[in-house]
Write an enzyme that holds these catalytic residues in place. Sequence first.
Site, PDB file in Angstrom:
ATOM      1  N   HIS A 185      -7.221  -2.129   9.429  1.00 12.94           N
ATOM      2  CA  HIS A 185      -8.409  -2.826   8.948  1.00 12.94           C
ATOM      3  C   HIS A 185      -9.344  -3.148  10.115  1.00 12.94           C
ATOM      4  CE1 HIS A 185      -5.404  -4.388   5.698  1.00 12.94           C
ATOM      5  NE2 HIS A 185      -5.796  -3.153   5.448  1.00 12.94           N
ATOM      6  N   HIS A 242      -2.551   3.125   8.793  1.00  8.19           N
ATOM      7  CA  HIS A 242      -3.669   2.499   8.080  1.00  8.19           C
ATOM      8  C   HIS A 242      -3.976   1.158   8.737  1.00  8.19           C
ATOM      9  CE1 HIS A 242      -6.044   0.600   5.015  1.00  8.19           C
ATOM     10  NE2 HIS A 242      -5.091  -0.255   4.692  1.00  8.19           N
ATOM     11  N   GLU A 260       0.817  -1.211   0.000  1.00  3.92           N
ATOM     12  CA  GLU A 260       0.000   0.000   0.000  1.00  3.92           C
ATOM     13  C   GLU A 260       0.855   1.267   0.000  1.00  3.92           C
ATOM     14  OE1 GLU A 260      -4.286  -1.447   1.344  1.00  3.92           O
ATOM     15  OE2 GLU A 260      -2.893  -1.577   2.995  1.00  3.92           O
ATOM     16  N   HIS A 304     -12.699  -2.025   3.485  1.00  2.00           N
ATOM     17  CA  HIS A 304     -11.245  -2.114   3.598  1.00  2.00           C
ATOM     18  C   HIS A 304     -10.748  -1.653   4.974  1.00  2.00           C
ATOM     19  CE1 HIS A 304      -7.121  -1.129   1.517  1.00  2.00           C
ATOM     20  NE2 HIS A 304      -6.969  -1.636   2.715  1.00  2.00           N
ATOM     21  N   TYR A 330     -20.867  12.329  16.778  1.00  3.49           N
ATOM     22  CA  TYR A 330     -21.561  12.053  18.042  1.00  3.49           C
ATOM     23  C   TYR A 330     -20.998  12.823  19.225  1.00  3.49           C
ATOM     24  CZ  TYR A 330     -23.355   8.068  15.444  1.00  3.49           C
ATOM     25  OH  TYR A 330     -23.949   7.285  14.506  1.00  3.49           O
TER      26      TYR A 330
END
Length: 225
Positions: free
Chosen positions: A101, A99, A80, A167, A123
């Site tokens: 998952h 990054h 990536e 992803h 929120y």
Amino acid sequence: MSKERDELDTATTPVSKYCKLMYQRDMVSSTGGNVSVRVGKVVAISPTGSVLAELTGEDLVRVDMETGERIASDGLPSKELPFHLGIYRQRPDVSAVIHGHSPYAVVASTMLEPNAIDAFPAYSAGYLARVTRLPLLAYHDSGSLELADAVAGVFAGGAKAVLLQNHGFIAVGTDLRSAFVTADELLDALKAFVLSDGKATPVSQEVRERLRAKADDAILKGVNA
Ligand SMILES: [Zn+2]
């Protein structure tokens, strides 16, 4: 060059600490996810297939930010790498990219509609102060140039985090600590969304816009980077 090397050593030293924290916070599985830091035109990124919880700064693969070519490193960079480079080329203010998952990111990304500006209900004040807004990109294969182009395009707009459909998530910062803190706040918000099946009540539009304006102002002044 030696000054840049010293700065890279300083920038990569916290990698071990923050990768362990990412694993403990369920941002990544054993071999999922990747991290990078940038000093000048050099990007140091986790090797492909690495277990982030075991990673140290010395394990990172160094590449030229413009060409993507390795600089005196033996390992292979994360597949990536293209989107990490795309972000750094667009954002001189960004020096770290993480990054993961996380299941909360993956599930939330399938419950929301892609939106290049903001796809997520806010929120809490903490989320608005730290993450501010959350674009969601439609699915592209991992490691593809299509994904790299889409990610670079959305971060060019100033985002601090992005959700990738089916992803995971990407968070950026001025250093690893800053990127991690943003991801941490983001993961709490995604968890609230998923656990409430998207039914938790967001803050009002008035509160959202007021706190966002405050956060944007703080960024302009270099606060809360
Ligand atoms: Zn990924």
